[in-house]
Scaffold this motif. Sequence first.
Motif, PDB file in Angstrom:
ATOM      1  N   LYS A 229      17.894  15.717   8.155  1.00 40.64           N
ATOM      2  CA  LYS A 229      18.757  15.948   6.726  1.00 40.64           C
ATOM      3  C   LYS A 229      19.948  15.114   6.915  1.00 40.64           C
ATOM      4  N   LEU A 230      20.361  14.544   5.925  1.00 36.02           N
ATOM      5  CA  LEU A 230      21.801  14.212   6.236  1.00 36.02           C
ATOM      6  C   LEU A 230      22.672  15.137   5.744  1.00 36.02           C
ATOM      7  N   ARG A 231      23.662  15.548   6.385  1.00 34.21           N
ATOM      8  CA  ARG A 231      24.742  16.594   6.218  1.00 34.21           C
ATOM      9  C   ARG A 231      25.956  16.022   6.221  1.00 34.21           C
ATOM     10  N   ASN A 232      26.890  16.771   5.837  1.00 33.31           N
ATOM     11  CA  ASN A 232      28.321  16.516   6.083  1.00 33.31           C
ATOM     12  C   ASN A 232      28.753  16.363   7.495  1.00 33.31           C
ATOM     13  N   THR A 233      27.988  16.940   8.173  1.00 35.66           N
ATOM     14  CA  THR A 233      28.282  17.186   9.679  1.00 35.66           C
ATOM     15  C   THR A 233      27.494  16.087  10.542  1.00 35.66           C
ATOM     16  N   GLY A 234      26.551  15.361   9.903  1.00 32.42           N
ATOM     17  CA  GLY A 234      25.734  14.239  10.251  1.00 32.42           C
ATOM     18  C   GLY A 234      24.307  14.372  10.208  1.00 32.42           C
ATOM     19  N   LEU A 235      23.415  14.178  11.037  1.00 32.49           N
ATOM     20  CA  LEU A 235      21.901  14.139  10.930  1.00 32.49           C
ATOM     21  C   LEU A 235      21.509  15.400  11.516  1.00 32.49           C
ATOM     22  N   GLN A 236      21.010  16.163  10.631  1.00 35.80           N
ATOM     23  CA  GLN A 236      20.224  17.443  11.270  1.00 35.80           C
ATOM     24  C   GLN A 236      18.768  17.498  11.276  1.00 35.80           C
ATOM     25  N   MET A 237      18.305  17.643  12.579  1.00 36.42           N
ATOM     26  CA  MET A 237      17.168  17.590  12.796  1.00 36.42           C
ATOM     27  C   MET A 237      15.878  18.316  12.123  1.00 36.42           C
ATOM     28  N   ILE A 238      14.933  17.660  11.820  1.00 32.12           N
ATOM     29  CA  ILE A 238      13.651  18.568  11.095  1.00 32.12           C
ATOM     30  C   ILE A 238      12.622  18.612  12.216  1.00 32.12           C
ATOM     31  N   LEU A 239      12.072  19.667  12.681  1.00 30.19           N
ATOM     32  CA  LEU A 239      11.089  19.442  13.507  1.00 30.19           C
ATOM     33  C   LEU A 239       9.854  20.710  13.451  1.00 30.19           C
ATOM     34  N   ASP A 240       8.859  20.650  12.703  1.00 28.15           N
ATOM     35  CA  ASP A 240       8.099  21.595  12.413  1.00 28.15           C
ATOM     36  C   ASP A 240       7.317  22.140  13.581  1.00 28.15           C
ATOM     37  N   GLN A 241       7.254  23.405  13.924  1.00 28.37           N
ATOM     38  CA  GLN A 241       6.522  23.871  15.117  1.00 28.37           C
ATOM     39  C   GLN A 241       5.049  23.434  14.967  1.00 28.37           C
ATOM     40  N   SER A 242       4.455  23.236  13.929  1.00 27.54           N
ATOM     41  CA  SER A 242       2.915  23.015  13.706  1.00 27.54           C
ATOM     42  C   SER A 242       2.686  21.802  14.148  1.00 27.54           C
ATOM     43  N   VAL A 243       3.622  20.749  14.618  1.00 26.37           N
ATOM     44  CA  VAL A 243       3.256  19.376  15.152  1.00 26.37           C
ATOM     45  C   VAL A 243       2.153  19.074  16.284  1.00 26.37           C
ATOM     46  N   PRO A 244       2.362  19.883  17.307  1.00 29.96           N
ATOM     47  CA  PRO A 244       1.568  19.605  18.391  1.00 29.96           C
ATOM     48  C   PRO A 244       0.077  19.988  18.008  1.00 29.96           C
ATOM     49  N   GLN A 245      -0.203  21.141  16.992  1.00 27.28           N
ATOM     50  CA  GLN A 245      -1.598  21.628  16.628  1.00 27.28           C
ATOM     51  C   GLN A 245      -2.032  20.589  15.483  1.00 27.28           C
ATOM     52  N   ILE A 246      -1.445  20.060  14.698  1.00 24.12           N
ATOM     53  CA  ILE A 246      -1.911  19.039  13.645  1.00 24.12           C
ATOM     54  C   ILE A 246      -2.136  17.702  14.408  1.00 24.12           C
ATOM     55  N   ILE A 247      -1.329  17.250  15.475  1.00 20.56           N
ATOM     56  CA  ILE A 247      -1.615  16.044  16.370  1.00 20.56           C
ATOM     57  C   ILE A 247      -3.077  16.469  16.829  1.00 20.56           C
ATOM     58  N   ALA A 248      -3.198  17.474  17.449  1.00 23.61           N
ATOM     59  CA  ALA A 248      -4.729  17.978  18.163  1.00 23.61           C
ATOM     60  C   ALA A 248      -5.691  17.876  17.144  1.00 23.61           C
ATOM     61  N   ASP A 249      -5.418  18.343  15.967  1.00 26.57           N
ATOM     62  CA  ASP A 249      -6.563  18.411  14.921  1.00 26.57           C
ATOM     63  C   ASP A 249      -6.929  16.984  14.465  1.00 26.57           C
ATOM     64  N   HIS A 250      -5.695  16.009  14.348  1.00 27.96           N
ATOM     65  CA  HIS A 250      -6.318  14.712  14.072  1.00 27.96           C
ATOM     66  C   HIS A 250      -6.547  13.807  15.027  1.00 27.96           C
ATOM     67  N   PHE A 251      -6.247  14.195  16.257  1.00 18.22           N
ATOM     68  CA  PHE A 251      -6.406  13.342  17.431  1.00 18.22           C
ATOM     69  C   PHE A 251      -7.622  12.430  17.516  1.00 18.22           C
ATOM     70  N   PRO A 252      -9.020  12.961  17.020  1.00 16.65           N
ATOM     71  CA  PRO A 252     -10.342  12.328  16.931  1.00 16.65           C
ATOM     72  C   PRO A 252     -10.326  11.152  15.991  1.00 16.65           C
ATOM     73  N   GLN A 253      -9.687  11.433  14.749  1.00 19.42           N
ATOM     74  CA  GLN A 253      -9.416  10.373  13.910  1.00 19.42           C
ATOM     75  C   GLN A 253      -8.427   9.481  14.138  1.00 19.42           C
ATOM     76  N   ILE A 254      -7.565   9.539  14.739  1.00 11.31           N
ATOM     77  CA  ILE A 254      -6.594   8.698  15.254  1.00 11.31           C
ATOM     78  C   ILE A 254      -7.170   7.713  16.153  1.00 11.31           C
ATOM     79  N   ILE A 255      -7.822   8.375  17.120  1.00  9.90           N
ATOM     80  CA  ILE A 255      -8.444   7.221  18.439  1.00  9.90           C
ATOM     81  C   ILE A 255      -9.731   6.770  18.125  1.00  9.90           C
ATOM     82  N   HIS A 256     -10.736   7.700  17.920  1.00  7.96           N
ATOM     83  CA  HIS A 256     -12.095   7.035  17.980  1.00  7.96           C
ATOM     84  C   HIS A 256     -12.355   6.061  16.834  1.00  7.96           C
ATOM     85  N   PRO A 257     -12.047   6.006  15.509  1.00  6.70           N
ATOM     86  CA  PRO A 257     -12.300   4.848  14.863  1.00  6.70           C
ATOM     87  C   PRO A 257     -11.658   3.473  15.284  1.00  6.70           C
ATOM     88  N   PHE A 258     -10.411   3.618  15.623  1.00  7.79           N
ATOM     89  CA  PHE A 258      -9.722   2.698  16.173  1.00  7.79           C
ATOM     90  C   PHE A 258     -10.385   1.788  17.299  1.00  7.79           C
TER      91      PHE A 258
END
Length: 350
Positions: A229-258
């Motif tokens: 997010k662009l703030r007056n103080t600079g670029l503020q990080m957005i990092l959702d705690q669900s990222v590792p689980q969502i990567i795990a959930d999607h890993f088969p679709q990301i890798i196997h068809p490719f």
Amino acid sequence: MAVRITSVAKQLPKYSRETKDILPLTELWLEGQDERFRRKVLKIFENAAVDKRYSIMAPEDVFLKTSFEEKNDIYIRESIKLAEQGLKKALDKASLKPTDIDFIITVSCTGIMIPSLDAYLINSLKMKQDIVRLPVTEMGCAAGVSGVIYAKNFLKANPNKRAVVVAVESPTATFQLEDYTMVNAVSAAIFGDGCAAVVLSSYENEKGPEIKDEAMYHFFNAEHMMGFKLRNTGLQMILDQSVPQIIADHFPQIIHPFLERNNLSIAEIDHLVFHPGGKKIVQTVEDLFGKLGKNIDDTKDVLRLYGNMSSATVLYVLERFMDRGLPEGDKGIMLSFGPGFSAQRVLLEW
């Protein structure tokens, strides 16, 4: 017509600290905060699987109350230096001159500069005046692989040409001094600064792993998961705690068809050149890949030695494989994730 990666080189900023030496500075930053929160943040630093990181400014300066303008000025000045040094290293490794390059892609998301980084490199290194340039600015950690994909597509359409991808990132310049949230603390604990440059070629006689295929995978309704997010103080990080689980959930679709479209299975992949987003993401992918008797030791080592340097990090991992001199026929997948949310993949064959 084959497109090959002919060299990769990293360039580190001049400042560095081990995590144990950053902890006292972190404690000073946390003065006046709730004791439970302070203990939790220090534990995050200690358990982040990052032993050391590099930065474009002295670690003490990261914790000074500087403005967005001041930090962005440092980002511009130091990014130009790092990019020039990193690109020279990559060209030297490939025994090339700056005028041998036909296409330049520069990658960064941790600061703002117009003209973009490539313009400075063209001038300082006296590159071709008709060189094609492409700045990639808003793809975060995925952009290192994205740049390789764009370079490959350019070279596939243009025989006997060469391209470079230069990724420079300074997450320390985005640290938010007044932001006492877990997201700001986690990003401070895992991120570091760095630069990497990659040379690619469509000349038939040049050596290096061939890019056999590439693809992007886009997660729907996931724009909120990662970014700034662009703030007056600079670029503020957005990092959702669900990222590792969502990567795990999607890993088969990301890798196997490719792999299937290349008549391959994951068991036939010798090397995973994976971007170390953070300890939890690394553990998630290690669990999935490790079940097949494979390891991501290089990914873990890069995280430990340098931290997550956003787009440049996966190129640090790639350099380790390139410098090892792998056997002919070995296959690898470059994989990174970034804002959007998206996954970028490149299939390599040595």
